[in-house]
Design a protein around this motif. Structure first.
Motif, PDB file in Angstrom:
ATOM      1  N   MET D 104       0.854  -1.188   0.000  1.00 33.90           N
ATOM      2  CA  MET D 104       0.000   0.000   0.000  1.00 33.90           C
ATOM      3  C   MET D 104       0.890   1.239   0.000  1.00 33.90           C
ATOM      4  O   MET D 104       1.758   1.386   0.870  1.00 33.90           O
ATOM      5  CB  MET D 104      -0.915   0.027   1.219  1.00 33.90           C
ATOM      6  N   ASN D 110      -0.883  17.800   2.095  1.00 29.85           N
ATOM      7  CA  ASN D 110      -2.051  18.586   1.720  1.00 29.85           C
ATOM      8  C   ASN D 110      -1.971  18.942   0.237  1.00 29.85           C
ATOM      9  O   ASN D 110      -1.117  19.722  -0.176  1.00 29.85           O
ATOM     10  CB  ASN D 110      -2.058  19.871   2.559  1.00 29.85           C
ATOM     11  N   ARG D 111      -2.861  18.398  -0.557  1.00 25.12           N
ATOM     12  CA  ARG D 111      -2.733  18.625  -1.999  1.00 25.12           C
ATOM     13  C   ARG D 111      -3.027  20.076  -2.400  1.00 25.12           C
ATOM     14  O   ARG D 111      -2.758  20.468  -3.535  1.00 25.12           O
ATOM     15  CB  ARG D 111      -3.615  17.687  -2.800  1.00 25.12           C
ATOM     16  N   ASP D 112      -3.555  20.866  -1.479  1.00 25.09           N
ATOM     17  CA  ASP D 112      -3.853  22.258  -1.805  1.00 25.09           C
ATOM     18  C   ASP D 112      -2.753  23.231  -1.416  1.00 25.09           C
ATOM     19  O   ASP D 112      -2.883  24.441  -1.618  1.00 25.09           O
ATOM     20  CB  ASP D 112      -5.180  22.686  -1.142  1.00 25.09           C
ATOM     21  N   THR D 114       1.099  23.805  -2.303  1.00 26.23           N
ATOM     22  CA  THR D 114       2.031  23.292  -3.307  1.00 26.23           C
ATOM     23  C   THR D 114       3.200  22.524  -2.701  1.00 26.23           C
ATOM     24  O   THR D 114       3.498  21.410  -3.120  1.00 26.23           O
ATOM     25  CB  THR D 114       2.549  24.451  -4.182  1.00 26.23           C
ATOM     26  N   ASP D 124      -1.110  10.029  -7.281  1.00 28.08           N
ATOM     27  CA  ASP D 124      -1.992  10.274  -8.433  1.00 28.08           C
ATOM     28  C   ASP D 124      -1.531   9.575  -9.706  1.00 28.08           C
ATOM     29  O   ASP D 124      -2.319   9.371 -10.624  1.00 28.08           O
ATOM     30  CB  ASP D 124      -2.072  11.786  -8.731  1.00 28.08           C
ATOM     31  N   ASN D 125      -0.239   9.254  -9.795  1.00 24.74           N
ATOM     32  CA  ASN D 125       0.279   8.715 -11.043  1.00 24.74           C
ATOM     33  C   ASN D 125       0.838   7.291 -10.954  1.00 24.74           C
ATOM     34  O   ASN D 125       1.481   6.822 -11.884  1.00 24.74           O
ATOM     35  CB  ASN D 125       1.357   9.658 -11.590  1.00 24.74           C
ATOM     36  N   ILE D 128      -1.858   1.141 -10.262  1.00 23.05           N
ATOM     37  CA  ILE D 128      -2.594   0.453  -9.197  1.00 23.05           C
ATOM     38  C   ILE D 128      -3.135  -0.862  -9.746  1.00 23.05           C
ATOM     39  O   ILE D 128      -3.694  -0.885 -10.846  1.00 23.05           O
ATOM     40  CB  ILE D 128      -3.766   1.348  -8.728  1.00 23.05           C
ATOM     41  N   VAL D 149      -0.959  -3.795  -5.773  1.00 20.75           N
ATOM     42  CA  VAL D 149      -0.664  -2.422  -5.366  1.00 20.75           C
ATOM     43  C   VAL D 149      -1.950  -1.652  -5.082  1.00 20.75           C
ATOM     44  O   VAL D 149      -2.851  -1.595  -5.918  1.00 20.75           O
ATOM     45  CB  VAL D 149       0.130  -1.673  -6.459  1.00 20.75           C
ATOM     46  N   SER D 150      -2.029  -1.074  -3.892  1.00 22.41           N
ATOM     47  CA  SER D 150      -3.132  -0.171  -3.563  1.00 22.41           C
ATOM     48  C   SER D 150      -2.534   1.160  -3.119  1.00 22.41           C
ATOM     49  O   SER D 150      -1.332   1.270  -2.921  1.00 22.41           O
ATOM     50  CB  SER D 150      -4.009  -0.761  -2.459  1.00 22.41           C
ATOM     51  N   ALA D 151      -3.355   2.199  -3.015  1.00 25.39           N
ATOM     52  CA  ALA D 151      -2.821   3.519  -2.657  1.00 25.39           C
ATOM     53  C   ALA D 151      -3.875   4.325  -1.936  1.00 25.39           C
ATOM     54  O   ALA D 151      -5.081   4.142  -2.138  1.00 25.39           O
ATOM     55  CB  ALA D 151      -2.371   4.265  -3.913  1.00 25.39           C
ATOM     56  N   LEU D 152      -3.424   5.243  -1.102  1.00 25.56           N
ATOM     57  CA  LEU D 152      -4.357   6.060  -0.326  1.00 25.56           C
ATOM     58  C   LEU D 152      -3.782   7.459  -0.115  1.00 25.56           C
ATOM     59  O   LEU D 152      -2.586   7.623   0.120  1.00 25.56           O
ATOM     60  CB  LEU D 152      -4.619   5.415   1.046  1.00 25.56           C
ATOM     61  N   LYS D 286       6.473  18.999  -9.282  1.00 28.92           N
ATOM     62  CA  LYS D 286       5.993  18.178 -10.390  1.00 28.92           C
ATOM     63  C   LYS D 286       7.100  17.252 -10.898  1.00 28.92           C
ATOM     64  O   LYS D 286       6.882  16.057 -11.093  1.00 28.92           O
ATOM     65  CB  LYS D 286       5.524  19.108 -11.523  1.00 28.92           C
ATOM     66  N   HIS D 290       7.321  12.932 -10.471  1.00 29.95           N
ATOM     67  CA  HIS D 290       7.534  11.982 -11.563  1.00 29.95           C
ATOM     68  C   HIS D 290       8.671  11.016 -11.244  1.00 29.95           C
ATOM     69  O   HIS D 290       8.590   9.822 -11.478  1.00 29.95           O
ATOM     70  CB  HIS D 290       7.853  12.722 -12.873  1.00 29.95           C
ATOM     71  N   ASN D 294       7.941   7.032 -10.890  1.00 28.13           N
ATOM     72  CA  ASN D 294       8.586   6.069 -11.776  1.00 28.13           C
ATOM     73  C   ASN D 294       9.420   5.055 -10.990  1.00 28.13           C
ATOM     74  O   ASN D 294       9.452   3.870 -11.322  1.00 28.13           O
ATOM     75  CB  ASN D 294       9.480   6.780 -12.796  1.00 28.13           C
TER      76      ASN D 294
END
Lengths: 302, 302, 302, 302
Positions: D104, D110-112, D114, D124-125, D128, D149-152, D286, D290, D294
């Motif tokens: 997992m 906090n995604r809000d 930056t 997010d990428n 899964i 694979v799981s994600a939270l 960003k 990545h 990866n």
């Protein structure tokens, strides 16, 4: 033409579609109330028997619908009116809300797909108190009755690998709320209902509801605490729209054309997992999120 | 049943729909090339006469379509292949690209509506050089040939009160690029083409293209410099889908039922400004944005 | 220790920093008004002479500051009060607002950096009318006086390759608004002022203002129409914070330690392009965006 | 000047700060490896005794740091090199990764905001698989070894009312992964390390780590399965920066000025919950997301 194509998350529409076929529905009670001044129509459908539940393809329980034609238009006073109505309905249907409840609000759906982002948007703006009450006690709030509010945005299965129901079950066991309020985007049968109807139900959330693919139920039975669901239809299933258009045109004559059936089925297959939504969906979802968020904050009196 | 309902931004589909009616099209040349290994189909439609332009409802010019069935699936190597093909096509169609061009890339569409966010997403990830070249000269880049790249996301009219064309005209006059590349989400006629087709054209962008409501044209005529448009169909007009399903069923018999026409028109009216899109639109738009972004960066050699 | 390190976009702070050094400021008038009930402090600084402009490093003109200690806390009634005050100030400073103006509102800053997203956030929620008035006339609004409102989010230079000023100049020439209102995030000198101060000025926006790097001025001179700027300090320059802390400790003794200077300069160099912001910046920016958005909508009476 | 001000989540910096005070550290082993070609510096700090853990204010365990000066610059080949190095380190530190693990991945933060959005961005990428394997079996993937694979993305306490640790505990009990990988933004002591260092540790996540306020530990002890944490310093605590600047200037003389201490403490109090970050934080986060994404996909071989 069979009900196999019809997909609606609204008990109201499910009942209408049965009425159309002129069946008398026993075990379903319907109360309707229309406020001319506010132009709000409140319909209360109670599915009381297993038979009628099966016929409507909806579990037994209470379904309240608030229809507000101008819900997504920019009119703040009107939004407040809808918010107050929703708040009133929540105060009636959430068990124990008059006491000092511990409530978990869950925003289902995919925040990256505009029409499916209603749940996450609502949760983003709620007043959350649980961490404060836990750390500083109720004293922090300077009022007698402080509800313990927590919230979760579990994400969609394609991105988590888990059912929302699995995630919730775990979190509920760990944090033990008294009641769960789930907010989700729904699918309607008619584009006329998109973004102008709110459904409140005490039956929770069921497989395949809404745009997202929430496979396992989120109900009192699965969660161990009452589950109230607030839903707004933001999309129509694409196959349903085509099906209904064909039905309108072909009418009862459909039965005479078995080949036509075949063709329809094939052409609708292409539409699997496709949905219809409006061009202003971003603006409308924003407006409705505010309405629901204010209603929940108001109902919990935080 | 009349072409009044049919809405497609793809010249490829416009041509097919005419072919279906078995008309021979003069003034339109079509070259098709299929790469078995890469499974990429490249179609080059050139509309050469005013007559054929009128018939296809598309301006005279060149339209190249790259069809890649698995474009939105997670396969990075395949994405690179599509990217290289798009880069190659851009290098042929962008006038003067072998020289040291000043290029403005424009991302049309609404970044808050997933299916319409392609343009803004592409622009968000481009390599931008204009400000660096202006401040430090080409020396900053340590290579001989440095293209001057700028970019703009004008936003949609509902949020700016201005046509994208108005905004662009002003900025183009002020900053004087040699050529404009516009990226936009398009509407296809068939769901089969959604998110697996890229159209490149030297005719620019025209009223009503894509999901957004871009009323004024963005063309060499209006902008004063060549305009290359890159578009991907991400939605199908809801009325078009229903229309096509009905047509399939009723076939040529439609002409015999004038009443049916009436009903269809009425039922399609409800679908005005509604569109059909897929459930994984967020993931697919993200993949395709990367493909286009890499192709533009590659073509400009930044 | 020199003013070279000090960076503030607030005229209020610029004036204070001069006062501290006990210079009498001629050519600067200051009016202060404190509303005990609302706890709002309104300060009106007018820089009237070139000399004082040079000393304060701010152009001649009027700077109004609304200080509201609890601006970012969750209190909707208080937010409305601040909004009304800002609306009142706008109605006084925007030239011709009592007439039926054509206004362009510009949201500067980077929507992907939370502390710099104030401008884009405000513009996202404005009532825009220009496209409606152009298409349907004022009749569409059913009131006598309909302002023509447009809006633009130009983006930051790192992503567009263009100065915001270049983009605006072009769009202004093309669409000819009567007045521009610019909203931007600012840098304060003290963390105490972050997210609790609004500055309104008729001097526009100047190089290096805010977090973003807006190099060219956006002023009546450069744009050809009056430019009113609304700014909220959301960050403090990191070098400024360290500088001020050192100054406090070393006091006037600083002059005796030239070596210390050297070290300070070196250590501050590391902090170039770094800024200080708070942990709840997302919540606070959201609250303040609403306040400003409501004030602009109210002032324009849309 | 006391370690009370110093805040770093990097074991590397914690060790350096002790070395500076010229204490010999027993119970800490340090291995450093520098790859001239790739300019990557790998440091492996193992805290082996309780004493040294206390001195460094970090739990016993292994801390691997990858330092890559140009990590946030736009150079895709270099990013791939860092990604491969991180992948290699993960394959060594994640227990049982050579087998068919159920993993997992958790994106904290906090995604809000930056600088705090690293964890959510990485998740997010990710690829899964858990839902696919559960529904269709491994056959769906056409390879022998398919990791589950799981994600939270649990969200921050201010928005959920729950500790991330509470949420995780529940979800882990329900879905029973073999191992947890947590991704989080960290705080460094020096701005020089921001966005160019990756720390991997088998000690999990501890109170107060990163920008967010994750109060309860996420460790093998609390979760019942091994917890590997991947962190990147994206901010420096504002008080730490001022403290370090003062220390540099005042040096060992600090002890002679008790009053100065007092003032410093007061001035740093203002900086509570403030942090320092760079202007290009959106771009840099960003890029780094990545790289990490990866590396995780590669290490799990999905």
């Amino acid at each position: 033409m069979g009900s196999f194509m019809i997909r609606t998350d609204l008990a109201l529409e499910a009942r209408e579609s049965v009425d159309e076929s002129e069946q008398v529905l026993q075990g379903v009670s319907v109360d309707e109330e229309y406020n001319e001044k506010s132009e709000l129509r409140i319909t209360r459908v109670v599915i009381e028997s297993k038979n009628s539940a099966k016929l409507l393809d909806k579990p037994m329980g209470t379904y309240i619908t608030i229809e507000a034609p101008a819900m997504a238009l920019p009119d703040e006073d009107y939004h407040q009116e809808i918010s107050r109505e929703l708040q009133k309905q929540l105060q009636e249907i959430v068990p124990g809300i008059e006491k000092e409840l511990s409530v978990m609000i869950v925003g289902l759906g995919n925040r990256d797909v505009t029409a499916d982002a209603l749940g996450p948007n609502v949760v983003d703006n709620l007043v959350i108190t649980r961490h404060m009450v836990k750390e500083f006690g109720k004293a922090a709030y300077n009022k007698e009755r402080v509800p313990v509010v927590s919230a979760l945005i579990p994400g969609v299965m394609a991105k988590t690998g888990m059912e929302s129901a699995e995630i919730l079950k775990g979190v509920v066991k760990e944090t033990k709320p008294d009641v769960i309020i789930v907010v989700d985007a729904l699918a309607a049968r008619s584009t006329k209902r998109l973004n102008r109807t709110i459904q409140i139900t005490n039956t929770g959330i069921h497989p395949g509801s809404g745009v997202g693919n929430h496979r396992n139920s989120i109900t009192e039975e699965s969660m161990g605490v009452p589950v109230i669901a607030i839903g707004v239809p933001t999309v129509v299933d694409a196959a349903t729209i085509v099906n209904d258009a064909l039905y309108k045109v072909l009418g009862s004559g459909a039965d005479e054309f078995p080949k036509v059936f075949e063709e329809i089925r094939n052409s609708l297959g292409e539409l699997y997992n496709m949905y219809v939504t409006g061009k202003d969906v971003d603006y409308e979802i924003k407006q409705i999120s505010h309405i629901i968020c204010n209603a929940i904050n108001g109902a919990l009196d935080v």
